[in-house]
Design a protein around this motif. Structure first.
Motif, PDB file in Angstrom:
ATOM      1  N   ALA A  66       0.838  -1.196   0.000  1.00 40.40           N
ATOM      2  CA  ALA A  66       0.000   0.000   0.000  1.00 40.40           C
ATOM      3  C   ALA A  66       0.873   1.247   0.000  1.00 40.40           C
ATOM      4  CB  ALA A  66      -0.914  -0.004   1.228  1.00 40.40           C
ATOM      5  N   GLY A  67       0.562   2.198  -0.858  1.00 36.27           N
ATOM      6  CA  GLY A  67       1.310   3.452  -0.902  1.00 36.27           C
ATOM      7  C   GLY A  67       2.451   3.458  -1.898  1.00 36.27           C
ATOM      8  N   ILE A  68       2.967   2.273  -2.222  1.00 35.93           N
ATOM      9  CA  ILE A  68       4.040   2.163  -3.216  1.00 35.93           C
ATOM     10  C   ILE A  68       3.899   0.807  -3.903  1.00 35.93           C
ATOM     11  CG2 ILE A  68       5.625   1.609  -1.296  1.00 35.93           C
ATOM     12  CD1 ILE A  68       7.901   2.521  -3.200  1.00 35.93           C
ATOM     13  N   ARG A  69       3.339   0.865  -5.103  1.00 38.61           N
ATOM     14  CA  ARG A  69       2.948  -0.369  -5.770  1.00 38.61           C
ATOM     15  C   ARG A  69       3.280  -0.290  -7.247  1.00 38.61           C
ATOM     16  NH1 ARG A  69      -0.828  -3.532  -2.912  1.00 38.61           N
ATOM     17  NH2 ARG A  69      -2.085  -1.886  -2.019  1.00 38.61           N
ATOM     18  N   ALA A  70       3.623  -1.459  -7.806  1.00 40.54           N
ATOM     19  CA  ALA A  70       3.750  -1.579  -9.259  1.00 40.54           C
ATOM     20  C   ALA A  70       2.699  -2.573  -9.712  1.00 40.54           C
ATOM     21  CB  ALA A  70       5.150  -2.062  -9.637  1.00 40.54           C
ATOM     22  N   ILE A  71       1.809  -2.140 -10.602  1.00 42.09           N
ATOM     23  CA  ILE A  71       0.777  -3.070 -11.071  1.00 42.09           C
ATOM     24  C   ILE A  71       0.913  -3.266 -12.576  1.00 42.09           C
ATOM     25  CG2 ILE A  71      -0.796  -2.413  -9.215  1.00 42.09           C
ATOM     26  CD1 ILE A  71      -2.522  -0.975 -11.180  1.00 42.09           C
ATOM     27  N   TRP A  72       0.755  -4.530 -12.994  1.00 44.33           N
ATOM     28  CA  TRP A  72       0.752  -4.835 -14.428  1.00 44.33           C
ATOM     29  C   TRP A  72      -0.428  -4.112 -15.045  1.00 44.33           C
ATOM     30  CZ3 TRP A  72      -2.691  -7.627 -17.604  1.00 44.33           C
ATOM     31  CH2 TRP A  72      -2.185  -7.958 -18.866  1.00 44.33           C
ATOM     32  N   PHE A  73      -0.173  -3.430 -16.180  1.00 44.38           N
ATOM     33  CA  PHE A  73      -1.184  -2.497 -16.694  1.00 44.38           C
ATOM     34  C   PHE A  73      -1.512  -2.755 -18.161  1.00 44.38           C
ATOM     35  CE2 PHE A  73      -2.829   2.062 -16.578  1.00 44.38           C
ATOM     36  CZ  PHE A  73      -3.683   1.835 -15.521  1.00 44.38           C
ATOM     37  N   GLY A  74      -1.105  -3.949 -18.650  1.00 49.93           N
ATOM     38  CA  GLY A  74      -1.352  -4.265 -20.051  1.00 49.93           C
ATOM     39  C   GLY A  74      -0.090  -4.827 -20.672  1.00 49.93           C
ATOM     40  N   THR A 137      -9.623  -5.115 -17.596  1.00 52.06           N
ATOM     41  CA  THR A 137     -10.890  -5.637 -18.082  1.00 52.06           C
ATOM     42  C   THR A 137     -11.822  -4.458 -18.306  1.00 52.06           C
ATOM     43  OG1 THR A 137     -12.694  -7.180 -17.573  1.00 52.06           O
ATOM     44  CG2 THR A 137     -11.689  -6.049 -15.708  1.00 52.06           C
ATOM     45  N   GLU A 138     -13.115  -4.733 -18.492  1.00 56.26           N
ATOM     46  CA  GLU A 138     -14.016  -3.610 -18.661  1.00 56.26           C
ATOM     47  C   GLU A 138     -15.056  -3.593 -17.559  1.00 56.26           C
ATOM     48  OE1 GLU A 138     -15.977  -3.936 -22.502  1.00 56.26           O
ATOM     49  OE2 GLU A 138     -17.739  -4.646 -21.427  1.00 56.26           O
TER      50      GLU A 138
ATOM     51  N   ARG B  13     -16.150 -12.243 -24.901  1.00 52.17           N
ATOM     52  CA  ARG B  13     -16.022 -11.637 -26.213  1.00 52.17           C
ATOM     53  C   ARG B  13     -16.159 -10.101 -26.178  1.00 52.17           C
ATOM     54  NH1 ARG B  13     -16.884  -8.565 -29.498  1.00 52.17           N
ATOM     55  NH2 ARG B  13     -17.703  -8.641 -31.589  1.00 52.17           N
ATOM     56  N   ARG B  14     -16.936  -9.603 -25.200  1.00 47.12           N
ATOM     57  CA  ARG B  14     -17.213  -8.159 -25.176  1.00 47.12           C
ATOM     58  C   ARG B  14     -15.956  -7.317 -24.917  1.00 47.12           C
ATOM     59  NH1 ARG B  14     -20.286  -7.991 -19.331  1.00 47.12           N
ATOM     60  NH2 ARG B  14     -20.375 -10.196 -19.742  1.00 47.12           N
ATOM     61  N   GLU B  15     -14.899  -7.949 -24.402  1.00 42.23           N
ATOM     62  CA  GLU B  15     -13.667  -7.187 -24.143  1.00 42.23           C
ATOM     63  C   GLU B  15     -12.850  -6.954 -25.419  1.00 42.23           C
ATOM     64  OE1 GLU B  15     -11.216  -8.877 -21.126  1.00 42.23           O
ATOM     65  OE2 GLU B  15     -12.718  -8.664 -19.560  1.00 42.23           O
ATOM     66  N   PHE B  16     -13.254  -7.608 -26.530  1.00 44.63           N
ATOM     67  CA  PHE B  16     -12.427  -7.590 -27.734  1.00 44.63           C
ATOM     68  C   PHE B  16     -13.075  -6.798 -28.865  1.00 44.63           C
ATOM     69  CE2 PHE B  16     -11.376 -11.330 -25.322  1.00 44.63           C
ATOM     70  CZ  PHE B  16     -10.013 -11.457 -25.441  1.00 44.63           C
ATOM     71  N   TYR B  17     -12.239  -6.195 -29.680  1.00 43.41           N
ATOM     72  CA  TYR B  17     -12.661  -5.538 -30.910  1.00 43.41           C
ATOM     73  C   TYR B  17     -12.292  -6.445 -32.074  1.00 43.41           C
ATOM     74  CZ  TYR B  17     -12.244  -2.389 -34.919  1.00 43.41           C
ATOM     75  OH  TYR B  17     -12.328  -1.816 -36.162  1.00 43.41           O
ATOM     76  N   TYR B  18     -13.236  -6.651 -33.001  1.00 45.88           N
ATOM     77  CA  TYR B  18     -13.015  -7.557 -34.131  1.00 45.88           C
ATOM     78  C   TYR B  18     -12.494  -6.768 -35.329  1.00 45.88           C
ATOM     79  CZ  TYR B  18     -14.255 -10.660 -37.997  1.00 45.88           C
ATOM     80  OH  TYR B  18     -14.222 -11.446 -39.114  1.00 45.88           O
ATOM     81  N   GLN B  19     -11.310  -7.149 -35.805  1.00 47.08           N
ATOM     82  CA  GLN B  19     -10.744  -6.406 -36.940  1.00 47.08           C
ATOM     83  C   GLN B  19     -11.090  -7.047 -38.269  1.00 47.08           C
ATOM     84  OE1 GLN B  19      -7.901  -6.830 -39.109  1.00 47.08           O
ATOM     85  NE2 GLN B  19      -7.694  -4.711 -39.751  1.00 47.08           N
ATOM     86  N   SER B  59     -10.416  -3.716 -24.204  1.00 47.08           N
ATOM     87  CA  SER B  59     -10.562  -3.276 -22.809  1.00 47.08           C
ATOM     88  C   SER B  59      -9.770  -4.191 -21.872  1.00 47.08           C
ATOM     89  CB  SER B  59     -12.032  -3.187 -22.407  1.00 47.08           C
ATOM     90  OG  SER B  59     -12.743  -4.316 -22.801  1.00 47.08           O
ATOM     91  N   GLY B  60      -8.838  -4.964 -22.430  1.00 47.43           N
ATOM     92  CA  GLY B  60      -7.931  -5.761 -21.610  1.00 47.43           C
ATOM     93  C   GLY B  60      -6.526  -5.212 -21.733  1.00 47.43           C
ATOM     94  N   CYS B  61      -5.613  -6.048 -22.235  1.00 43.80           N
ATOM     95  CA  CYS B  61      -4.184  -5.703 -22.208  1.00 43.80           C
ATOM     96  C   CYS B  61      -3.693  -5.000 -23.465  1.00 43.80           C
ATOM     97  CB  CYS B  61      -3.375  -6.973 -21.996  1.00 43.80           C
ATOM     98  SG  CYS B  61      -3.484  -8.097 -23.406  1.00 43.80           S
ATOM     99  N   SER B  62      -4.592  -4.740 -24.441  1.00 41.74           N
ATOM    100  CA  SER B  62      -4.229  -4.056 -25.687  1.00 41.74           C
ATOM    101  C   SER B  62      -3.342  -4.893 -26.605  1.00 41.74           C
ATOM    102  CB  SER B  62      -3.556  -2.702 -25.407  1.00 41.74           C
ATOM    103  OG  SER B  62      -4.365  -1.908 -24.588  1.00 41.74           O
ATOM    104  N   SER B  63      -3.466  -6.210 -26.570  1.00 43.45           N
ATOM    105  CA  SER B  63      -2.742  -7.070 -27.506  1.00 43.45           C
ATOM    106  C   SER B  63      -3.596  -7.327 -28.747  1.00 43.45           C
ATOM    107  CB  SER B  63      -2.430  -8.432 -26.877  1.00 43.45           C
ATOM    108  OG  SER B  63      -1.484  -8.321 -25.870  1.00 43.45           O
TER     109      SER B  63
END
Ligand SMILES: [Zn+2]
Lengths: 181, 91
Positions: A66-74, A137-138, B13-19, B59-63
């Motif tokens: 907490a307060g100093i974190r590295a999170i995977w972001f993509g 995620t969304e 499937r909703r997280e993905f864009y279809y090209q 909307s995930g990791c942008s791969s």
């Protein structure tokens, strides 16, 4: 020069307490995206350990505390949360200040997983998504970052411009879960 | 339908864009001739069966992901990173 007043993304909207869950805004400090240069991942991780005391996280994971974190972001991207990045990191990675670009909130309480189950298409049960796990995620059509930061606590991030929508969607889900208890 | 992102795991499937069809991975060389370029730009197969598409984990990791799937059964057969696949194609 005009005097500019810093305004948190969720000012006036939070905190909220509904049923067994609370929703509050997190002052996350400095946010920096770290995108390692090709072949520099190992050297970057060493530099992050030396400068900030934590390694680069693997995909879907976080390091630090907490307060100093590295999170995977993509893909190829990690978000450093808390401190200003040490200048040595720039030798191995592209650093971009994102401090004012994200709304950061904390959802906590017995019903937190049930609230998020109404909004996210991933399995956040404790057996699947443990403390230190993170996901891109969304959340109701918004690109989001979700991290479990406690047994019943999650950090949720969306673009700052969507702060009001984020609070609205979470509030609606919190009310729905509370009504069924 | 669920797609297995090589980074994020199995996702909705909703997280993905279809090209569309994964033709971008088979770009002809510059002097391949009019016929090859016409086919690359305009002509698409419409298979009843196995096909390869490009999907973006928006909307995930942008791969960018190459998804091999069956249009008849909706079965997903394979998901690989487009960047890995592309580096194997000689251009
Ligand atoms: Zn992904």
């Amino acid at each position: 020069m005009a005097e500019l007043i810093a305004r948190p993304p969720c000012q006036g909207l939070l905190p909220l307490e509904i049923g067994t869950t609370t929703l509050s805004e997190t002052d996350a400090g400095v946010l920096t995206s770290i995108m390692p240069f090709k072949g520099q991942e190992a050297a970057l991780s060493e530099a992050l350990i030396a400068a900030h005391g934590m390694a680069m996280p693997a995909a879907n994971r976080t390091t630090g505390r907490a307060g100093i974190r590295a999170i995977w972001f993509g893909r190829g991207q990690v978000l450093l949360i808390g401190p200003s990045p040490h200048e040595a990191l720039a030798w191995y990675a592209a650093l971009t200040d994102q401090s004012d670009a994200w709304a950061v909130v904390r959802l906590e309480g017995a019903g937190a997983v049930d609230v998020l189950a109404r909004l996210l298409p991933i399995d956040l049960r404790a057996t699947q998504f443990k403390r230190g796990h993170t996901a891109r995620t969304e959340l109701m059509h918004m690109m989001a970052s979700i991290t479990r930061v406690g047994d019943q606590a999650f950090q949720i991030m969306v673009f700052r411009s969507m702060a009001t929508t984020l609070v609205h969607d979470l509030k609606t889900a919190m009310e729905g879960v509370a009504a069924r208890r | 339908m669920r797609i297995t992102c090589p980074f994020c795991g199995e996702r909705d499937r909703r997280e993905f864009y279809y090209q569309g069809a994964a033709v971008a991975l088979e770009r002809p060389v510059a002097d391949a001739g009019e016929e090859a370029w016409d086919a690359y730009v305009h002509l698409r197969d419409n298979p009843a069966g196995v096909t390869k598409d490009l999907w973006y984990h928006e909307s995930g990791c942008s791969s960018w992901i190459v998804v091999t799937r069956n249009t008849v059964t909706h079965e997903i057969l394979d998901c690989t990173l487009a960047c890995d696949t592309k580096s194997e194609v000689s251009i």
